[in-house]
Design an enzyme around this catalytic site. Structure first.
Site, PDB file in Angstrom:
ATOM      1  N   CYS A  14      -9.589   0.951   8.690  1.00 54.98           N
ATOM      2  CA  CYS A  14     -10.556   0.097   9.403  1.00 54.98           C
ATOM      3  C   CYS A  14     -10.460   0.191  10.983  1.00 54.98           C
ATOM      4  O   CYS A  14      -9.632   0.901  11.421  1.00 54.98           O
ATOM      5  CB  CYS A  14      -9.936  -1.339   9.088  1.00 54.98           C
ATOM      6  SG  CYS A  14     -10.079  -1.812   7.190  1.00 54.98           S
ATOM      7  N   HIS A  21      -4.307   1.587   7.348  1.00 54.51           N
ATOM      8  CA  HIS A  21      -4.841   0.534   7.859  1.00 54.51           C
ATOM      9  C   HIS A  21      -5.015   1.035   9.390  1.00 54.51           C
ATOM     10  O   HIS A  21      -4.451   1.980   9.903  1.00 54.51           O
ATOM     11  CB  HIS A  21      -3.711  -0.563   7.727  1.00 54.51           C
ATOM     12  CG  HIS A  21      -3.526  -1.112   6.466  1.00 54.51           C
ATOM     13  ND1 HIS A  21      -4.456  -1.695   5.735  1.00 54.51           N
ATOM     14  CD2 HIS A  21      -2.223  -1.092   5.766  1.00 54.51           C
ATOM     15  CE1 HIS A  21      -3.809  -2.036   4.560  1.00 54.51           C
ATOM     16  NE2 HIS A  21      -2.754  -1.569   4.650  1.00 54.51           N
TER      17      HIS A  21
END
Length: 350
Positions: free
Chosen positions: A233, A189
């Site tokens: 991300c 992430h």
């Protein structure tokens, strides 16, 4: 060249000469000495620039865009001038020039014949499909003969990521082998402002990771390619794309003064691939894995043993850009971003 430009200008009316002066941002071409001024302003490209201005004015009979026939001979004046200019200069414009396959033989290439080392960090917690990314990356590490002296770093906490990379960096510096290349894959992430997360949500700044391998902290990798694959991300925005339209663009004529650097910069020979644009989410399928890693696998399988890394990731981006994915029924797009300070071509084929 002045004679050729004069011949073209002689075919214009006074009104057209005035309009031509506007296009060229110079004194009226009908005035004495203007061809010389044109040649000075656009060194080596006067005929080409004048031809573009004439096309904009609709004088295709003079610019060289006319159909075959009676007007062809006068128009050949500027075509001849352009050909002469092209023969005399080699560093002005690459517009319309296609790099042939033989040109690749002229590229300086990094020596990839020595030991290659790799590091892979992947967070699988709350990242369904991440196991597929690990499988694909391991396949290509083996195919391209990358060694992993630190093993895999799977599901680390945020505070464990930097020490693991420091250990890897130290192994490189202390290695008795000559290192050809370093490849680091970080899959997790991520957040905006260049942060990547561990499984516990704690973050590490990517700039701190990149700095570990610069020419000061990792002298063993000086003038060696350092490749980073960042699958994470970079924010929370979604790119839903836009409808493609046809448009014509014009580029300004620019001149750059280049300064030769005699010393090695602190950070050089980096090749950093981000799976998405700054501020946007990165896409991952629960079965196929991350979309960028999936596209890498496809392109590497087809061209990975022939193309250099720049062409490979250009093709990967092309495939992604022309693919539309879906989140909760809404169309969404992904575009990779590449930052490079490479000085030579990187061919991964052993």
């Amino acid at each position: 060249m002045e004679r050729l430009v004069h011949a073209a200008l002689a075919r214009l009316s006074e009104e057209e000469l005035a309009r031509c002066a506007f296009y060229l941002r110079s004194p009226a071409p009908g005035a004495g000495g203007s061809p010389a001024q044109l040649a000075q302003r656009y060194a080596g490209r006067a005929a080409e620039v004048l031809r573009a201005a004439l096309r904009d004015m609709g004088r295709h009979d003079v610019s060289g865009r006319e159909k075959a026939g009676a007007a062809a001979a006068p128009a050949a004046v500027l075509r001849t001038g352009e050909q002469q200019t092209t023969n005399q200069t080699s560093d002005t414009s690459f517009k319309g020039r296609r790099t042939e396959q033989s040109d690749y033989d002229k590229l300086d290439m990094y020596d990839m014949s020595k030991t290659r080392v790799a590091f892979m960090m992947c967070v699988t917690t709350r990242r369904r499909g991440a196991e597929k990314d690990i499988e694909i990356m391991n396949k290509w590490f083996d195919k391209y003969q990358f060694e992993m002296p630190s093993g895999q770093c799977i599901d680390p906490n945020g505070q464990e990521i930097l020490p693991a990379l420091e250990k890897f960096r130290d192994q490189i510096n202390q290695s008795k082998d000559e290192i050809s290349c370093c490849l680091i894959a970080l899959m997790s992430h991520g957040r905006s402002h260049g942060l990547i997360q561990g499984k516990d949500g704690d973050t590490v700044d990517l700039d701190d990771i990149f700095a570990l391998f610069n020419n000061i902290q990792c002298p063993k990798l000086q003038e060696k390619p350092k490749i980073f694959i960042i699958q994470a991300c970079r924010g929370g925005k979604e790119d839903h794309g836009v409808e493609e339209i046809e448009h014509e663009s014009r580029e300004a004529d620019c001149t750059y003064n280049l300064i030769a650097i005699r010393r090695l910069p602190t950070a050089s020979d980096y090749y950093i691939v981000y799976s998405t644009q700054k501020g946007y989410i990165s896409l991952r399928n629960t079965e196929k894995g991350s979309r960028m890693i999936e596209a890498m696998d496809e392109v590497f399988s087809e061209q990975g043993m022939k193309w250099h890394i720049g062409d490979l990731f250009t093709k990967i981006n092309n495939n992604l850009v022309h693919e539309t994915f879906s989140i909760h029924g809404c169309p969404v797009k992904e575009t990779i971003v590449v930052e490079s300070t490479l000085t030579k071509a990187v061919y991964l084929a052993p």
